[in-house]
Motif scaffolding. Structure first.
Motif, PDB file in Angstrom:
ATOM      1  N   THR A  68       0.808  -1.213   0.000  1.00 34.15           N
ATOM      2  CA  THR A  68       0.000   0.000   0.000  1.00 34.15           C
ATOM      3  C   THR A  68       0.844   1.267   0.000  1.00 34.15           C
ATOM      4  O   THR A  68       0.314   2.352   0.114  1.00 34.15           O
ATOM      5  CB  THR A  68      -0.931   0.005   1.228  1.00 34.15           C
ATOM      6  OG1 THR A  68      -0.124  -0.073   2.422  1.00 34.15           O
ATOM      7  CG2 THR A  68      -1.881  -1.174   1.190  1.00 34.15           C
ATOM      8  N   GLY A  69       2.143   1.133  -0.075  1.00 40.01           N
ATOM      9  CA  GLY A  69       3.007   2.301  -0.057  1.00 40.01           C
ATOM     10  C   GLY A  69       3.066   3.005  -1.395  1.00 40.01           C
ATOM     11  O   GLY A  69       2.400   2.627  -2.356  1.00 40.01           O
ATOM     12  N   LEU A  70       3.881   4.044  -1.451  1.00 39.38           N
ATOM     13  CA  LEU A  70       4.085   4.802  -2.680  1.00 39.38           C
ATOM     14  C   LEU A  70       5.575   4.877  -2.952  1.00 39.38           C
ATOM     15  O   LEU A  70       6.366   5.209  -2.062  1.00 39.38           O
ATOM     16  CB  LEU A  70       3.512   6.213  -2.543  1.00 39.38           C
ATOM     17  CG  LEU A  70       3.525   7.066  -3.824  1.00 39.38           C
ATOM     18  CD1 LEU A  70       2.478   6.564  -4.811  1.00 39.38           C
ATOM     19  CD2 LEU A  70       3.292   8.533  -3.500  1.00 39.38           C
ATOM     20  N   PHE A  71       5.954   4.593  -4.189  1.00 38.41           N
ATOM     21  CA  PHE A  71       7.356   4.555  -4.594  1.00 38.41           C
ATOM     22  C   PHE A  71       7.641   5.756  -5.487  1.00 38.41           C
ATOM     23  O   PHE A  71       7.103   5.867  -6.589  1.00 38.41           O
ATOM     24  CB  PHE A  71       7.622   3.238  -5.328  1.00 38.41           C
ATOM     25  CG  PHE A  71       9.068   3.017  -5.741  1.00 38.41           C
ATOM     26  CD1 PHE A  71      10.102   3.791  -5.234  1.00 38.41           C
ATOM     27  CD2 PHE A  71       9.370   1.997  -6.622  1.00 38.41           C
ATOM     28  CE1 PHE A  71      11.415   3.573  -5.606  1.00 38.41           C
ATOM     29  CE2 PHE A  71      10.692   1.759  -7.007  1.00 38.41           C
ATOM     30  CZ  PHE A  71      11.704   2.547  -6.498  1.00 38.41           C
ATOM     31  N   ILE A  72       8.500   6.670  -5.007  1.00 40.19           N
ATOM     32  CA  ILE A  72       8.851   7.892  -5.733  1.00 40.19           C
ATOM     33  C   ILE A  72      10.346   7.879  -6.021  1.00 40.19           C
ATOM     34  O   ILE A  72      11.155   7.651  -5.116  1.00 40.19           O
ATOM     35  CB  ILE A  72       8.510   9.148  -4.910  1.00 40.19           C
ATOM     36  CG1 ILE A  72       7.030   9.172  -4.539  1.00 40.19           C
ATOM     37  CG2 ILE A  72       8.903  10.421  -5.671  1.00 40.19           C
ATOM     38  CD1 ILE A  72       6.669  10.269  -3.547  1.00 40.19           C
ATOM     39  N   SER A  73      10.711   8.117  -7.264  1.00 37.29           N
ATOM     40  CA  SER A  73      12.136   8.242  -7.603  1.00 37.29           C
ATOM     41  C   SER A  73      12.426   9.667  -8.063  1.00 37.29           C
ATOM     42  O   SER A  73      11.561  10.350  -8.612  1.00 37.29           O
ATOM     43  CB  SER A  73      12.537   7.251  -8.699  1.00 37.29           C
ATOM     44  OG  SER A  73      11.881   7.541  -9.916  1.00 37.29           O
ATOM     45  N   LYS A 131      18.546  17.177  -7.060  1.00 33.82           N
ATOM     46  CA  LYS A 131      17.571  16.133  -6.771  1.00 33.82           C
ATOM     47  C   LYS A 131      17.754  15.523  -5.382  1.00 33.82           C
ATOM     48  O   LYS A 131      16.770  15.210  -4.707  1.00 33.82           O
ATOM     49  CB  LYS A 131      17.605  15.040  -7.828  1.00 33.82           C
ATOM     50  CG  LYS A 131      18.950  14.392  -7.949  1.00 33.82           C
ATOM     51  CD  LYS A 131      18.980  13.335  -9.018  1.00 33.82           C
ATOM     52  CE  LYS A 131      20.379  12.770  -9.105  1.00 33.82           C
ATOM     53  NZ  LYS A 131      21.006  12.460  -7.801  1.00 33.82           N
ATOM     54  N   SER A 132      19.008  15.353  -4.952  1.00 39.77           N
ATOM     55  CA  SER A 132      19.236  14.775  -3.627  1.00 39.77           C
ATOM     56  C   SER A 132      18.703  15.686  -2.528  1.00 39.77           C
ATOM     57  O   SER A 132      18.090  15.224  -1.557  1.00 39.77           O
ATOM     58  CB  SER A 132      20.729  14.516  -3.411  1.00 39.77           C
ATOM     59  OG  SER A 132      21.228  13.620  -4.383  1.00 39.77           O
ATOM     60  N   LEU A 152      13.888   7.145   3.016  1.00 32.60           N
ATOM     61  CA  LEU A 152      14.690   7.894   2.052  1.00 32.60           C
ATOM     62  C   LEU A 152      15.920   7.069   1.727  1.00 32.60           C
ATOM     63  O   LEU A 152      16.705   6.731   2.610  1.00 32.60           O
ATOM     64  CB  LEU A 152      15.091   9.253   2.638  1.00 32.60           C
ATOM     65  CG  LEU A 152      16.003  10.128   1.774  1.00 32.60           C
ATOM     66  CD1 LEU A 152      15.328  10.491   0.455  1.00 32.60           C
ATOM     67  CD2 LEU A 152      16.406  11.391   2.534  1.00 32.60           C
ATOM     68  N   THR A 153      16.091   6.740   0.449  1.00 29.03           N
ATOM     69  CA  THR A 153      17.173   5.864   0.054  1.00 29.03           C
ATOM     70  C   THR A 153      17.813   6.375  -1.233  1.00 29.03           C
ATOM     71  O   THR A 153      17.447   7.443  -1.721  1.00 29.03           O
ATOM     72  CB  THR A 153      16.647   4.413  -0.080  1.00 29.03           C
ATOM     73  OG1 THR A 153      17.737   3.520  -0.326  1.00 29.03           O
ATOM     74  CG2 THR A 153      15.611   4.291  -1.182  1.00 29.03           C
ATOM     75  N   CYS A 185      13.450   7.521  -3.516  1.00 31.33           N
ATOM     76  CA  CYS A 185      14.742   7.005  -3.952  1.00 31.33           C
ATOM     77  C   CYS A 185      15.457   8.014  -4.848  1.00 31.33           C
ATOM     78  O   CYS A 185      14.908   8.455  -5.856  1.00 31.33           O
ATOM     79  CB  CYS A 185      14.557   5.685  -4.699  1.00 31.33           C
ATOM     80  SG  CYS A 185      16.092   4.810  -5.016  1.00 31.33           S
ATOM     81  N   ASP A 186      16.663   8.373  -4.450  1.00 30.23           N
ATOM     82  CA  ASP A 186      17.523   9.257  -5.231  1.00 30.23           C
ATOM     83  C   ASP A 186      18.178   8.411  -6.326  1.00 30.23           C
ATOM     84  O   ASP A 186      19.164   7.745  -6.089  1.00 30.23           O
ATOM     85  CB  ASP A 186      18.562   9.880  -4.300  1.00 30.23           C
ATOM     86  CG  ASP A 186      19.470  10.882  -4.998  1.00 30.23           C
ATOM     87  OD1 ASP A 186      19.377  11.018  -6.226  1.00 30.23           O
ATOM     88  OD2 ASP A 186      20.285  11.514  -4.305  1.00 30.23           O
ATOM     89  N   ARG A 187      17.600   8.443  -7.504  1.00 35.54           N
ATOM     90  CA  ARG A 187      17.938   7.649  -8.693  1.00 35.54           C
ATOM     91  C   ARG A 187      17.359   6.236  -8.588  1.00 35.54           C
ATOM     92  O   ARG A 187      17.262   5.652  -7.521  1.00 35.54           O
ATOM     93  CB  ARG A 187      19.439   7.570  -8.952  1.00 35.54           C
ATOM     94  CG  ARG A 187      20.100   8.904  -9.260  1.00 35.54           C
ATOM     95  CD  ARG A 187      21.431   8.710  -9.978  1.00 35.54           C
ATOM     96  NE  ARG A 187      22.142   9.962 -10.217  1.00 35.54           N
ATOM     97  CZ  ARG A 187      21.862  10.823 -11.182  1.00 35.54           C
ATOM     98  NH1 ARG A 187      20.865  10.577 -11.997  1.00 35.54           N
ATOM     99  NH2 ARG A 187      22.572  11.930 -11.328  1.00 35.54           N
ATOM    100  N   PHE A 188      16.975   5.718  -9.781  1.00 35.37           N
ATOM    101  CA  PHE A 188      16.549   4.326  -9.895  1.00 35.37           C
ATOM    102  C   PHE A 188      16.931   3.875 -11.302  1.00 35.37           C
ATOM    103  O   PHE A 188      17.946   4.312 -11.844  1.00 35.37           O
ATOM    104  CB  PHE A 188      15.046   4.177  -9.588  1.00 35.37           C
ATOM    105  CG  PHE A 188      14.610   2.759  -9.348  1.00 35.37           C
ATOM    106  CD1 PHE A 188      15.110   2.047  -8.263  1.00 35.37           C
ATOM    107  CD2 PHE A 188      13.711   2.127 -10.202  1.00 35.37           C
ATOM    108  CE1 PHE A 188      14.714   0.727  -8.042  1.00 35.37           C
ATOM    109  CE2 PHE A 188      13.312   0.823  -9.986  1.00 35.37           C
ATOM    110  CZ  PHE A 188      13.799   0.109  -8.905  1.00 35.37           C
TER     111      PHE A 188
END
Length: 221
Positions: A8-13, A22-23, A42-43, A100-103
Motif C-alpha cells: 500500500t506504499g508509494l514509490f517515488i524516484s 535532486k538529492s 529515504l534511500t 529514492c535518489d535515482r533508480f
C-alpha cells in the motif's frame, strides 16, 4: 511491468543530471511528508542496502574508464536487486513512502545511451531481474553547465561520472527529457533552475494529491 511492488506504499524516484539538486529535494520532501505523519524511507542508488553500498564504491570511484558500460550495467543491476529485496519491497509492503535518489532510469541513461547503444540490454536485464517501476518519477531539469559546476564544487569522493564532463551532462539531460516523454504517466518534470524553496513547493503540489494528504496536518496524538 508493474509500477511497484505489492503493498500500500508509494514509490517515488528522483532523477536528473549531476548537480541538479535532486538529492536535496528528495531529502526535503521526505522531511515534509514525515511532518505530515507519513512513514518515509529515504534511500539512494546505487546503494540503499549493505550489499548495494559496497557496489556503489566500486562504480562511483576511480578512473572514468575503470569499467566498460556492459560491466557497469551488470554491477548496477546487481546493486538494484539487493536494494529492492532488502529495502524497497519491505518498505512498500509495510505501507511506507519510499523516496529514492535515482533508480533504473539513471542506468537507462548513463549506461544504456551515453556510453553505447545499450538501452535494450538495460531494459532486458531490468525486466528479468527487477520488474518494478516507481509510481512517480520526478525529473529535476537543469542547465548542464550549471549542474556540472555545482556537482564539481561538492569536492566529493564519488566523482567518476562527473569527470566525463559537460558533454555527458548535456546528453543526459536530453535523454532524461526524452524518457519523460516516453513515460508521461509516471514522469513529472520540474525546473531546477529556481530557488530551492520554489522547487520544493512545486513538489508538494505534485506529490501530496497522490498521497491524499492535501493540506492535512500531522497527527498530534
Amino acid at each position: 511491468m508493474t509500477s511497484k511492488t505489492a503493498g500500500t506504499g508509494l514509490f517515488i524516484s528522483f532523477e536528473g543530471i549531476d548537480g541538479s539538486g535532486k538529492s536535496t529535494q528528495a531529502r526535503l520532501l521526505a522531511d515534509h511528508l514525515r511532518g505530515l505523519g507519513r512513514d518515509v524511507v529515504l534511500t539512494r542508488e546505487p546503494g540503499g542496502s549493505a550489499g548495494a553500498e559496497e557496489i556503489r564504491a566500486l562504480v562511483l570511484q576511480g578512473d572514468p574508464d575503470r569499467w566498460s558500460a556492459e560491466t557497469e550495467i551488470l554491477l548496477f543491476t546487481a546493486a538494484r536487486r539487493d536494494h529492492l529485496e532488502r529495502t524497497i519491497r519491505p518498505a512498500l509492503a509495510a505501507g511506507k513512502v519510499v523516496i529514492c535518489d535515482r533508480f533504473a532510469d539513471s542506468t537507462r541513461m548513463y549506461q544504456g545511451l551515453s556510453r553505447g547503444d545499450l538501452r535494450a540490454v538495460v531494459d532486458d536485464l531490468h525486466r528479468l531481474m527487477i520488474g518494478v517501476e516507481p509510481d512517480l518519477t520526478i525529473l529535476i531539469d537543469m542547465d548542464p553547465s550549471r549542474g556540472l559546476s555545482r556537482a564539481l564544487a561538492r569536492n566529493g569522493t564519488e566523482e567518476r561520472f562527473e569527470d566525463f564532463g559537460e558533454d555527458l551532462q548535456a546528453a543526459m539531460r536530453a535523454g532524461f527529457l526524452a524518457l519523460a516523454e516516453e513515460f508521461p504517466e509516471r514522469f513529472v518534470v520540474i525546473d531546477g533552475d529556481q530557488e530551492i524553496e520554489c522547487v520544493a513547493a512545486e513538489l508538494h503540489r505534485v506529490v501530496l494529491p497522490r498521497l491524499k494528504l492535501g493540506n492535512s496536518q500531522p497527527d498530534k496524538t
